[in-house]
Enzyme design. Structure first.
Site, PDB file in Angstrom:
ATOM      1  N   ARG A  26      56.334   8.823   8.465  1.00 42.24           N
ATOM      2  CA  ARG A  26      55.886   9.634   9.602  1.00 42.24           C
ATOM      3  C   ARG A  26      55.127   8.797  10.643  1.00 42.24           C
ATOM      4  NH1 ARG A  26      55.556  15.311   9.124  1.00 42.24           N
ATOM      5  NH2 ARG A  26      57.180  15.998   7.726  1.00 42.24           N
ATOM      6  N   ARG A  30      52.113  12.724  15.319  1.00 45.07           N
ATOM      7  CA  ARG A  30      51.008  13.233  16.134  1.00 45.07           C
ATOM      8  C   ARG A  30      49.716  12.444  16.097  1.00 45.07           C
ATOM      9  NH1 ARG A  30      51.570  18.768  13.382  1.00 45.07           N
ATOM     10  NH2 ARG A  30      52.438  17.261  11.943  1.00 45.07           N
ATOM     11  N   ARG A  39      55.038  15.021  23.544  1.00 47.74           N
ATOM     12  CA  ARG A  39      55.149  16.356  22.922  1.00 47.74           C
ATOM     13  C   ARG A  39      54.647  17.466  23.850  1.00 47.74           C
ATOM     14  NH1 ARG A  39      56.123  20.471  20.549  1.00 47.74           N
ATOM     15  NH2 ARG A  39      55.789  20.922  18.340  1.00 47.74           N
ATOM     16  N   ASP A  75      64.362  14.887  11.792  1.00 51.67           N
ATOM     17  CA  ASP A  75      63.764  15.678  10.716  1.00 51.67           C
ATOM     18  C   ASP A  75      64.829  15.955   9.665  1.00 51.67           C
ATOM     19  OD1 ASP A  75      61.009  17.245  10.363  1.00 51.67           O
ATOM     20  OD2 ASP A  75      62.610  18.365   9.390  1.00 51.67           O
ATOM     21  N   TYR A 151      63.880  24.586   1.542  1.00 54.40           N
ATOM     22  CA  TYR A 151      63.522  25.176   2.840  1.00 54.40           C
ATOM     23  C   TYR A 151      64.518  26.251   3.261  1.00 54.40           C
ATOM     24  CZ  TYR A 151      59.747  21.895   3.745  1.00 54.40           C
ATOM     25  OH  TYR A 151      58.564  21.208   3.684  1.00 54.40           O
TER      26      TYR A 151
END
Ligand code: CP3
Length: 348
Positions: A26, A30, A39, A75, A151
């Site tokens: 990752r 962020r 973003r 992703d 998911y």
């Protein structure tokens, strides 16, 4: 012309390197102010599906820190999207699917998508590869069938993934239908990633630890092996990251993966004792260490390097993804420590 070697790829195959290569799961995310700036202007989906944005974001951590490998910005949930199962990112929850496949009928309708669905991503990979220094590797990736299926069936991050776990027992036929279709799709997807320019493939099996070893072995591992076999034929290294798989190293080694990614619940020295010399290890600093002082970060990073000790088959990483609350300075401390301190273990 001789291709310039990539230290990350050399370490994947356990070949001689002069320091331990490093990247961070990752790493494009962020915690980076430059990520947050992009973003603000674009949605997560725009960022994933626009080749120029994908390239810009993938290269951000490379430009700032000079990591030895870039990981394409995307992703694991683009696979369900390709099958028409769409999600939205909801703040403080994570990905939420509008129409989870929570009935047997819906599971039975799952089909392999047209691989052209991913064309923007392949174009992005090509662009990244063309803009990335030849000494750096580009990592493509996929989720494992089990983690992605979790998911799709639960419809959102779950504390126990009990619906998909119960599917294994109550309707194994439907479960296998889903896993087969995901596996075939993933094999095509990663093959095209490599054709587009990916130098290695990582499989993220983040949710493995919700299963017992015996269920994992029978209901998830055979699919992982199929994917790893397919990657082998592409002549790029495969990295299998199984979160919580520290107690399963012997089994995971039999997957045929070139690299096993491990989290911080097992010591590198222990994993190294179990695996043969042909397998490299990636990991495994606890990401929460990065919330402490630089002095502590340095000390804990050194512990990880000492734990692997001498040898070439180590790729430094965290034991799981970096979180948004981590300071950019903390990451720099890890990198400096790895670059300086690891040299002593490469000259023997
Ligand atoms: O490593 C990288 O820098 C490449 C990019 C990457 C992302 N997701 C970007 C992302 C990778 C490799 C992933 C994998 C992924 N996605 C996994 C497996 C690895 C892991 O961390 O466990 C899983 C389970 C997902 C599903 C997913 N996507 C979740 C649970 C979330 C929300 C949680 C979170 O971190 O916010 C996402 C969204 C997501 N994927 C973000 C990023 C940068 C946050 C997007 C944003 O709000 O800007």
């Amino acid at each position: 012309m001789k291709k310039r070697s990539k230290i990350f790829i050399e370490a994947c195959f356990g070949r001689k390197v002069d320091h331990t290569p490093i990247w961070i799961m990752r790493q494009a995310g962020r915690y980076l102010p430059e990520y947050r700036a992009v973003r603000k202007k674009y949605s997560f989906h725009e960022m994933m599906h626009t080749p120029d944005l994908m390239t810009e974001i993938t290269l951000q951590p490379i430009n700032r820190y000079g990591f030895d490998a870039a990981i394409m910005f995307s992703d694991i949930l683009v696979i369900p999207e390709s099958m028409g199962i769409n999600f939205k990112l909801i703040k403080n929850i994570g990905p939420v699917f509008e129409n989870p496949i929570n009935t047997l009928e819906k599971i039975n309708t799952i089909r392999e998508p047209n691989i052209n669905y991913f064309n923007n991503i392949f174009e992005g990979i090509n662009k990244i590869r063309n803009n990335l220094d030849p000494s750096k590797a580009l990592i493509g990736f996929t989720g494992s069938p089990w983690t992605i299926a979790g998911y799709m069936v639960e419809g959102r991050p779950s504390k126990d993934y009990r619906n998909i776990r119960s599917l294994i027992y109550s309707n194994p036929g439907e479960y296998h239908h889903l896993m087969n279709h995901l596996t075939n799709t993933i094999i095509q997807y990663v093959s095209e990633q490599v054709k587009a320019g990916a130098d290695a493939i990582q499989i993220f099996d983040t949710n493995a630890s919700y299963l017992s070893q015996s269920i994992f072995k029978k209901f998830s591992f055979p699919y992982l092996k199929q994917i790893i076999n397919a990657i082998k034929k592409l002549n790029v290294p495969s990295i299998l990251f199984v979160k919580g798989g520290g107690g399963w190293i012997e089994l995971l080694e039999s997957s045929g993966a070139d690299v096993l990614g491990i989290d911080w619940t097992i010591k590198l020295e222990e994993a190294k004792r179990v695996v043969s010399k042909n397998i490299s290890l990636q990991g495994n600093l606890d990401p929460s260490v990065l919330l402490s002082s630089n002095q502590t970060i340095e000390k804990e990073t050194i512990k990880v390097l000492d734990s692997y000790g001498y040898g070439f088959g180590h790729i430094f990483n965290l034991g799981h993804g970096i979180t948004p609350d981590i300071s950019i300075d903390a990451v720099q401390t890890v990198i400096n420590t790895v670059r300086d301190y690891s040299k002593k273990y490469k000259n023997f």
